[in-house]
Design an enzyme around this catalytic site. Structure first.
Site, mmCIF file in Angstrom:
data_model
loop_
_atom_site.group_PDB
_atom_site.id
_atom_site.type_symbol
_atom_site.label_atom_id
_atom_site.label_comp_id
_atom_site.label_asym_id
_atom_site.label_seq_id
_atom_site.Cartn_x
_atom_site.Cartn_y
_atom_site.Cartn_z
ATOM 1 N N LYS A 544 6.399 -6.532 3.131
ATOM 2 C CA LYS A 544 7.237 -5.400 2.718
ATOM 3 C C LYS A 544 6.303 -4.313 2.214
ATOM 4 C CE LYS A 544 9.415 -8.244 -0.186
ATOM 5 N NZ LYS A 544 10.827 -8.029 0.047
ATOM 6 N N ARG A 545 6.847 -3.117 1.883
ATOM 7 C CA ARG A 545 5.986 -2.091 1.317
ATOM 8 C C ARG A 545 5.301 -2.603 0.051
ATOM 9 N NH1 ARG A 545 6.023 3.259 3.357
ATOM 10 N NH2 ARG A 545 4.639 3.707 1.613
ATOM 11 N N LYS A 550 7.777 -4.753 -6.414
ATOM 12 C CA LYS A 550 7.936 -5.840 -5.447
ATOM 13 C C LYS A 550 6.994 -7.011 -5.764
ATOM 14 C CE LYS A 550 9.445 -2.715 -1.729
ATOM 15 N NZ LYS A 550 10.797 -3.159 -1.325
ATOM 16 N N THR A 652 16.334 -6.236 2.713
ATOM 17 C CA THR A 652 16.929 -6.614 4.000
ATOM 18 C C THR A 652 16.029 -7.634 4.694
ATOM 19 O OG1 THR A 652 15.993 -4.559 4.839
ATOM 20 C CG2 THR A 652 18.371 -4.604 4.492
ATOM 21 N N LYS A 656 16.738 -11.262 6.998
ATOM 22 C CA LYS A 656 16.117 -11.628 8.283
ATOM 23 C C LYS A 656 15.498 -13.020 8.198
ATOM 24 C CE LYS A 656 15.220 -6.744 8.803
ATOM 25 N NZ LYS A 656 14.286 -5.647 8.478
#
Ligand code: 26V
Length: 812
Positions: A544-545, A550, A652, A656
């Site tokens: 992810k970024r 995060k 998101t 997945k």
């Protein structure tokens, strides 16, 4: 089209010759990509013109999804899947000596987005077309998309993404649909034939917006919607005239360049709003071209303007296109002659807004001076909206100065785009239950108290066609063998898989598919990085970024901790693991770039140390993108979703991974909460502070990372290694900033606070993974419960609650 492969082979070889001037024997993969693209486009075009005709004839409501980002990835494989041509074409190509997957690699990965928000827009387009809704995207055709990331000596280096240097076969340039967009100049109110007042705009600079249309092909239906990407061009006559008034021989070219730079590159910073003039120009460029084009489409129906909201919905993806509101007001009043009240009614009832973040540093505001000079007429309209809004507030809450000041759209010298979006729209939604609750109860409480009926939740989703059917064909096959194919149209049917919960043979097959995908990824990693990883180890993935919240840092510190354990106790019984990272940092985000360097340093130490590298490896896959995600996700065992609770609006990627049978290791944040609700405690590894606890710490200021450091030996020992002589610091001061961030600046994202609980949960995972039956069962339950996260469900909710549209009649 191509009812059999012989027919396809004939058409393909004719096409090769016609457009590339080559015989089969000498054709390269690039030639094949072009010929195949061209053949597919012919087929798509038939349905495309039919769809457009149908939309015109039926006059049904059209949704325009305005987004500064569309992270589309590659389209070839997905279009083949949706057109039901996959098998025929794959087999035909095989016989001609081509490999479809190699041809797919010839397509650029269209990276016109930063991350979640842009990928969501792409998933939504797929669902809109697949469900037969009349919904289209409006975006910018950036010449350079998300930067190309290279890692040199462990440092991120950014190169321009030259995605258009390979032909993008899907786009169609439509100069006949061009729109003029105006910047700057002066505005005067003139007395038009006595009354009413009319607005005159002069001395402006004019840019031509040229649409490039990309067809969006629905799954097994005849719907082809449109993603319209606008490109900025100068009108040379106009530019020449301007230039002739200015001195200097370069002024023509200079002026031309200054106009065309508007659609040159995607801003790669999704964490800090910098208030850049060119970014504001980009936003207005998209908005003005899009609004004018939507109004023009409506006028083709020859209906009174008052009916606009029944035939068009303008959705804004975050506040970046919020100028849709004053722009539609401008068009309706200045160009169509409506009065304020009627224009306002039309605007408010057509616009809706999605909020994607509560991070205050990402909330958009624009300095009043900048808006006034760049967009004088728009600024006047924003001011008028603000004044009228404050007036109604005053009538409702007389004397409540504080309330009015905090709700105002223009205040403290800036225009607040979130306030404008809320006031000018009829619907505001968050992207997961928790996120919407936080908006309602905290971040936007005062607006919620004022307009409670406007707020609603729409939990995000992902297209199961790309992320399961396309990315994981063996798993799709296994699912269909067990429960039939209904799940492909209605992903809720994945629940039927639960009947296999205790079926040894099924779980074994599920495990085999995961294993096969891990072997493929291991092979890819070897080619991409030169590293050899063990496909039987736990594939623990964090993609992810790169952002403070995060918490890739938490993951890296855990790896350091494990390394220490192995070094101190060589017999430490550790389930082998491969830690896989992929992440881009915003070029100006110093801390994030340091974390990338730390991950590389840790990888270097671990991967080179023969005492540990049979049990752990650390891999960083550079230039993370949609196509890389498609390879990684099906091969994942552990999905890292470890944001500081309350900070990740939804996520998101988490969905997945779940759909591909990975188990979430996550905080109770964003949509992780909903994953937990669906699968239950035994099928997710939840850890860490809750969002209420985090928010309470922020409120009362009682968190002390120093105290955790003093009390938790494992944390202290690991953190110290960032700066004290250790294999990771090598006596250098490279990670001092990270250390300071954790200790001197009190660890804004609670990395230390959650460290113990993260380590313990990871160690439970290591134990559980050894029991393959148990693990495969967890995997199965996750797949079976993932149907809710299909973006088809999300789009159906937007369609019925916000846009008030139904599937169009062209659904086969
Ligand atoms: C923000 C900004 C602000 C500065 C100017 C450039 C720029 C570009 C993009 C953004 C977007 C940040 C918001 C975002 O991407 N949010 C993510 O949205 C996902 C889809 O709803 C969601 O799953 C993620 O949790 C959320 O972080």
């Amino acid at each position: 089209m191509f009812s059999d492969k012989e027919e396809f082979k004939r058409a393909f070889s004719e096409k090769l010759e016609a457009i590339q001037g080559k015989k089969m024997e000498s054709a390269t993969d690039v030639d094949a990509y072009r010929a195949l693209g061209s053949l597919m486009r012919e087929e798509i075009n038939r349905n495309w013109s039919q769809t457009n005709k149908h939309y015109m004839d039926s006059k049904e409501k059209q949704v325009y999804y305005f987004s500064m980002e569309f992270l589309m990835g590659r389209l070839l494989g997905n279009n083949l899947l949706n057109m039901q041509l996959l098998t025929v074409i794959k087999n035909g190509l095989d016989e001609l000596g081509f490999s479809l997957s190699e041809i797919e690699e010839e397509e650029s990965d269209a990276g016109l987005g930063n991350g979640g928000l842009g990928r969501l827009a792409a998933c939504f387009l797929d669902s809109l077309a697949s469900l037969g809704y009349a919904g289209h995207g409006y975006g910018i055709r950036y010449k350079y998309g998300m930067f190309d990331q290279r890692i040199i000596d462990g440092y991120q280096v950014e190169l321009p993404d030259q995605w258009l240097s390979r032909e993008f076969v899907w786009e169609v340039r439509r100069p006949d649909e061009a729109i003029e967009v105006r910047f700057g100049g002066k505005v005067e109110m003139v007395n038009h034939k006595g009354v009413p007042l009319k607005c005159k705009h002069f001395d402006y600079e004019q840019v031509r917006a040229i649409p490039y249309d990309v067809p969006i092909v629905g799954y097994e239906n005849e719907t082809v919607n449109t993603l319209r990407l606008w490109s900025a061009e100068s009108n040379d006559d106009d530019t020449l005239k301007k230039a002739s008034h200015q001195s200097g021989s370069d002024s023509f070219l200079e002026h031309k360049r200054s106009l065309e730079e508007i659609s040159e590159f995607l801003y790669p910073d999704d964490s800090h709003e910098e208030g850049r003039r060119l970014r504001l120009k980009q936003e207005y460029f998209l908005v003005s071209a899009g609004v004018q084009s939507a109004v023009r489409n409506f006028e083709r129906l020859e209906l009174p303007l008052a009916l606009f909201p029944e035939h068009a919905a303008l959705h804004i993806n975050d506040t970046h296109p919020a100028l849709v509101i004053p722009e539609l007001m401008r068009v309706l009043m200045d160009e169509k002659g409506l009065g304020w009240e009627e224009a306002w009614r039309i605007t408010q009832s057509s616009v809706s807004y999605t909020n994607h973040t509560t991070l205050s540093e990402a909330l958009e505001t624009w300095p009043v001076g900048l808006v006034r000079t760049l967009l004088p007429r728009i600024f006047m309209i924003i001011n008028e909206i603000n004044e009228r809004f404050c007036q109604t507030l005053w009538e409702k809450h007389p004397g409540e100065f504080d309330r009015i000041a905090s709700l105002a759209i223009v205040a403290d010298g800036v225009v607040k785009m979130a306030h404008l979006s809320i006031v000018g729209s009829h619907s505001i939604n968050g992207v997961a239950k928790l996120h919407t609750d936080i908006l309602k109860e905290r971040e936007m409480k005062i607006f919620y108290d004022t307009f409670p009926e406007r707020f609603n939740n729409k939990t995000n989703g992902i297209t199961h066609r790309r992320w399961l059917m396309h990315a994981n064909k063996p798993l799709s096959r296994l699912i269909s063998e067990s429960i039939g194919e209904q799940w492909m149209q209605k992903p809720d049917y994945l629940q039927d898989l639960l009947k296999n919960k205790n079926d040894k043979s099924f779980l074994h097959q599920l495990g085999n598919i995961k294993q096969q995908k891990k072997e493929e990824l291991a092979e890819f990693i070897r080619g991409y990085t030169g590293l050899v990883v063990d496909p039987s180890s736990i594939f623990d993935v964090h993609i992810k970024r790169l952002h403070g919240y995060k918490r890739q840092l938490l993951n890296a510190l855990h790896i350091m901790h494990l390394y220490n354990e192995l070094k101190e106790n060589p017999n430490f019984n550790m389930t082998p693991r491969t830690f896989i990272f992929g992440a881009k940092a915003a070029p100006s985000y110093h801390f994030a770039k340091r974390v990338i360097k730390l991950i590389h340093t840790v990888a270097d130490v671990v991967n080179r140390d023969p005492m540990v590298n049979d049990r752990m490896k650390v891999v960083f896959l550079e230039n993370y993108s949609v196509s890389l995600a498609e390879r990684i996700i099906p091969a994942t065992n552990v999905s890292e979703q470890i944001s500081t609770a309350s900070k990740e609006a939804s996520g998101t990627g988490n969905m997945k991974f779940m759909m591909n049978g990975a188990i979430t290791l996550g905080t109770m944040d964003g949509a992780n909460v909903e994953i937990h609700d669906l699968v239950g405690d035994d099928y997710i590894y939840a850890f860490g502070l809750s969002s209420d606890e985090v928010l309470e710490f922020y409120r009362n200021g009682s968190y002390s990372s120093r105290q955790v450091y003093n009390e938790d030996d494992r944390a202290r020992h690991t953190i110290d290694q960032l700066i004290h002589n250790s294999p990771f610091s090598k006596g250098e001061m490279e990670f001092r900033d990270i250390y300071d961030n954790l200790l001197m600046y009190n660890d804004e994202y609670f990395v230390l606070k959650d460290f113990a609980s993260y380590i313990d949960t990871q160690s439970q995972i290591s134990k559980d993974f050894l029991d393959a039956h148990l693990w495969n069962k967890k995997s199965l339950v996750n797949i079976a419960r993932s149907g809710k996260f299909s973006s088809d469900r999300t789009i159906q909710e937007y369609a019925s609650d916000i846009w008030k549209i139904q599937p169009s009649g062209i659904l086969k």
